[in-house]
Design an enzyme around this catalytic site. Structure first.
Site, PDB file in Angstrom:
ATOM      1  N   ASP A 236       0.843  -1.177   0.000  1.00  0.00           N
ATOM      2  CA  ASP A 236       0.000   0.000   0.000  1.00  0.00           C
ATOM      3  C   ASP A 236       0.887   1.238   0.000  1.00  0.00           C
ATOM      4  OD1 ASP A 236      -2.736   1.055   0.337  1.00  0.00           O
ATOM      5  OD2 ASP A 236      -3.051  -0.828   1.431  1.00  0.00           O
TER       6      ASP A 236
ATOM      7  N   ASP B 262      -3.274   4.256  -2.429  1.00  0.00           N
ATOM      8  CA  ASP B 262      -4.426   4.729  -1.668  1.00  0.00           C
ATOM      9  C   ASP B 262      -4.953   6.064  -2.208  1.00  0.00           C
ATOM     10  OD1 ASP B 262      -5.922   4.142   0.866  1.00  0.00           O
ATOM     11  OD2 ASP B 262      -5.204   6.141   1.409  1.00  0.00           O
TER      12      ASP B 262
ATOM     13  N   GLU C 105      -6.271   3.376  -6.281  1.00  0.00           N
ATOM     14  CA  GLU C 105      -7.598   3.394  -5.670  1.00  0.00           C
ATOM     15  C   GLU C 105      -8.302   4.645  -6.173  1.00  0.00           C
ATOM     16  OE1 GLU C 105      -9.861   3.010  -1.375  1.00  0.00           O
ATOM     17  OE2 GLU C 105      -8.208   4.391  -1.600  1.00  0.00           O
TER      18      GLU C 105
ATOM     19  N   HIS D  15     -11.420  -4.058   3.053  1.00  0.00           N
ATOM     20  CA  HIS D  15     -11.371  -3.687   4.474  1.00  0.00           C
ATOM     21  C   HIS D  15     -12.191  -2.442   4.776  1.00  0.00           C
ATOM     22  CE1 HIS D  15      -8.595  -1.109   2.469  1.00  0.00           C
ATOM     23  NE2 HIS D  15      -8.410  -0.394   3.552  1.00  0.00           N
ATOM     24  N   ASP D  16     -12.756  -1.797   3.750  1.00  0.00           N
ATOM     25  CA  ASP D  16     -13.541  -0.577   3.972  1.00  0.00           C
ATOM     26  C   ASP D  16     -15.043  -0.792   3.810  1.00  0.00           C
ATOM     27  OD1 ASP D  16     -11.278   1.015   4.350  1.00  0.00           O
ATOM     28  OD2 ASP D  16     -11.127   1.531   2.229  1.00  0.00           O
TER      29      ASP D  16
HETATM   30  O1  ISL Z   1     -16.221   5.646  -0.487  1.00  0.00           O
HETATM   31  C1  ISL Z   1     -15.116   5.890  -0.638  1.00  0.00           C
HETATM   32  C2  ISL Z   1     -14.652   6.589  -1.823  1.00  0.00           C
HETATM   33  O2  ISL Z   1     -15.590   7.491  -2.318  1.00  0.00           O
HETATM   34  C3  ISL Z   1     -14.236   5.462   0.375  1.00  0.00           C
HETATM   35  O3  ISL Z   1     -14.481   4.183   0.782  1.00  0.00           O
HETATM   36  C4  ISL Z   1     -12.798   5.600   0.020  1.00  0.00           C
HETATM   37  O4  ISL Z   1     -12.468   4.788  -1.055  1.00  0.00           O
HETATM   38  C5  ISL Z   1     -12.007   5.238   1.186  1.00  0.00           C
HETATM   39  O5  ISL Z   1     -12.391   5.925   2.314  1.00  0.00           O
HETATM   40  C6  ISL Z   1     -10.564   5.449   0.928  1.00  0.00           C
HETATM   41  O6  ISL Z   1      -9.990   4.434   1.604  1.00  0.00           O
HETATM   42  C7  ISL Z   1      -8.628   4.362   1.744  1.00  0.00           C
HETATM   43  O7  ISL Z   1      -8.089   5.514   2.336  1.00  0.00           O
HETATM   44  C8  ISL Z   1      -8.474   5.801   3.680  1.00  0.00           C
HETATM   45  C9  ISL Z   1      -8.385   4.590   4.585  1.00  0.00           C
HETATM   46  O8  ISL Z   1      -9.027   4.861   5.794  1.00  0.00           O
HETATM   47  C10 ISL Z   1      -8.985   3.361   3.949  1.00  0.00           C
HETATM   48  O9  ISL Z   1      -8.852   2.247   4.787  1.00  0.00           O
HETATM   49  C11 ISL Z   1      -8.312   3.177   2.628  1.00  0.00           C
HETATM   50  O10 ISL Z   1      -8.694   2.011   1.960  1.00  0.00           O
HETATM   51  C12 ISL Z   1      -7.561   6.878   4.153  1.00  0.00           C
HETATM   52  O11 ISL Z   1      -6.246   6.501   3.923  1.00  0.00           O
END
Ligand code: ISL
Length: 559
Positions: free
Chosen positions: A101, A202, A257, A330-331
């Site tokens: 990541d 990310d 992402e 994980h989100d």
């Molecule tokens: O809905 C989203 C995007 O519009 C969110 O889910 C977004 O993709 C997400 O919050 C981003 O996630 C990533 O960055 C965050 C972290 O908390 C997440 O775990 C990670 O996957 C901040 O670094």
């Protein structure tokens, strides 16, 4: 329709490891690198190609490692740099790859750069972050954070606000600053030179901010992300620079992402001559149930919405570009709990159906740890059991708006990120073999029934089915390169499509009943097709059982 070019990274299947929750070896209740090492045999047995390792860098863990305080280190909770190097060598020895990541939209506020930036306005690091004067009434603009509340926090000492699109301990980095961009290049080189095989980047779509910092003219949070925060004015320039300076010198995966992207932007990030990324995650299917205030304000959606979304995105990549397909991570809540039926009656067949969907779409599939044994959402009995800062922030604001604790907990159990972060259940030992200590977050409620060991033992298990699907994905390159052709049905519960690989004159047919009720089979002459895999005993050709899924093949007749 253009014919997709062959690239090794399109043919991979990624397995996402959330390091805190994979395997603990020290008894501190937190998964670690040696734990992953001890489970490489399992990943080989499963048949995945690439491990996406969540953040393992030093971090105060306000957001479980997505707040990095040292980009070139390993958090002692996870082990040492020597442990990392050993793991990497063993991953390679097992014939797999490892991507890390890269979290560079923001750092931790405990990173030395930010500490120095706060200590003095004259610090050379001040401009590594985004500072603005407040307006009379408060912050510089009305931007809100992903984690609720204003996206600006006042630095009392200087009287200026710093931007944080996520938590206030996650200040956004200022990519306008060339020295900062060079630091990021240096970090990327550091890990690539160690031999890793790429990065999952990310929220990379958020790194370029509109420099006027004007108010966001939208109420709906998803709109704010899509139309204000994402795909900023210089994002493609920054991506190309990183590619030209670093990525182009390595044979690697650059997976972005793509929060807030649309199909047109996605192709800009991943088009084959663009020199930016190889592939990207899109989130529209993850937002189907997000309401105006985001995930804790859920709205209903249908199977048709999910299908339409997947098809729309596939069409976006028909000519160029590439995506990575995922149905949970994980989100987001577990796929069977969110899109399917996780009841005891249908959990097994439903998890298998979603493995068919995941592994027969066009794009590089990404399996989140635990989906291969049909893990469902963990339920929390109280907020004290929750761990995620996003949940706590939203709780405070929803509570202030009059919501009861019980109602909030119900929403958190449906949509919150903790639902999906419980540790991997390996066996029937204490804490399902995850740790000999106290797990950092509650284990799933059902680990005595849902665990790896029991799935390895059972011939008809979800795990065995995933292995079958992964084998199929390797054997049938039509699943990688074939175009996806929807076969529209009147019955909204059915998802029926073909993967047509004209180069090899082959096509595959995927038939999915995405409902908990029996449905009439689509009007297809199945005798002309050879069945490759199915998740149910086919009782009658005329019907599909609840959550029944099948994949067939035939050769295309010569033109
Ligand atoms: O809905 C989203 C995007 O519009 C969110 O889910 C977004 O993709 C997400 O919050 C981003 O996630 C990533 O960055 C965050 C972290 O908390 C997440 O775990 C990670 O996957 C901040 O670094």
């Amino acid at each position: 329709m253009t014919i997709a070019e062959r690239n090794w990274w399109k043919e991979q299947v990624i397995y996402q490891i959330y390091p805190r929750s994979f395997q603990d070896t020290t008894g501190n209740g937190i998964g670690d690198l040696n734990g992953i090492l001890s489970r490489l045999d399992y990943l080989s047995y499963l048949g995945v190609d690439v491990i996406w390792l969540g953040p393992v860098y030093p971090s105060p863990n306000d957001d479980n490692g997505y707040d990095i305080s040292d980009y070139k280190g390993i958090h002692p909770d996870f082990g040492t740099m020597a442990d990392f190097e050993h793991l990497l060598a063993e991953v390679h020895r097992a014939g797999m790859k490892l991507i890390m990541d890269l979290v560079v939209n923001h750092s931790s506020d405990e990173h030395p750069w930010f500490k120095s930036a706060v200590a003095s306005k004259e610090s050379p690091y001040r401009d590594y972050y985004i500072w603005e004067e407040g307006k009379a009434s408060g912050p510089p603009n009305n931007w809100v954070s992903f984690f609720e509340g204003p996206a600006w926090t006042l630095d009392e000492k200087s009287g200026e606000y710093y931007l944080h699109l996520f938590g206030k301990k996650q200040p956004d980095l200022n990519w306008e600053n060339e020295l900062l961009r060079k630091e990021i290049q240096d970090v990327a080189r550091f890990w690539l030179d160690k031999g890793i095989d790429g990065f999952r980047m990310d929220v990379i779509s958020l790194i370029s901010k509109p420099q006027d910092f004007a108010d966001a003219p939208y109420e709906d949070f998803v709109d704010i992300v899509d139309k204000v925060y994402a795909n900023g004015p210089r994002v493609h320039e920054f991506m190309r620079e990183l590619h030209d300076e670093v990525f182009c010198h390595y044979d690697m995966i650059a997976l972005g992402e793509g929060a807030g992207i649309n199909p047109e932007e996605a192709v800009k990030y991943t088009g084959k001559d663009r020199g930016e990324l190889n592939m990207i995650f899109q989130f529209d299917h993850m937002h189907l149930d997000f309401g105006k205030k985001g995930r804790f304000d859920p709205v209903a959606f249908s199977v048709k919405d999910l299908k339409d979304c997947l098809l729309r995105w596939d069409a976006g990549f028909a000519e160029d570009g590439w995506q990575s397909i995922f149905l949970d991570n994980h989100d987001f809540a577990r796929m069977i709990s969110r899109f399917g039926d996780d009841s005891d009656q249908y959990r097994g067949v439903c998890a298998k159906l979603f493995s068919i969907l995941l592994l027969t779409q066009r794009g590089t599939p990404c399996i989140y740890q635990g989906s291969e044994i049909g893990m469902r959402n963990t339920h929390f009995d109280s907020l004290e059991e929750c761990r995620d800062l996003e949940t706590f922030n939203y709780y405070r604001s929803f509570k202030a708006a009059g919501m009861s604790d019980a109602d909030f907990l119900a929403v958190a159990n449906q949509m919150g990120r903790d639902t999906t972060r419980s540790p991997m259940p390996w066996n029937e030992d204490e804490n399902a073999g995850f740790t000999q200590g106290t797990p950092w977050i509650k284990m799933g409620d059902d680990v005595s029934a849902i665990n790896v060991q029991s799935d390895v033992m059972r011939a008809d298990s979800i795990l065995r089915f995933y292995r079958g699907m992964l084998r199929l994905r390797k054997e049938e390159l039509a699943l990688v390169y074939g175009s996806l052709v929807d076969l529209p049905q009147d019955n909204a519960s059915l998802f029926v499509y073909k993967r047509v690989w004209s180069t090899k004159k082959e096509e595959l047919l995927v038939v999915l009943n995405m409902s908990s009720t029996k449905q009439a089979a689509p009007d297809i002459d199945f005798s002309k097709w050879r069945l490759l895999i199915a998740n149910c005993l086919i009782k009658t050709p005329k019907h599909l059982s609840p959550w029944e899924g099948r994949v067939y093949k035939r050769n295309l007749s010569p033109q």
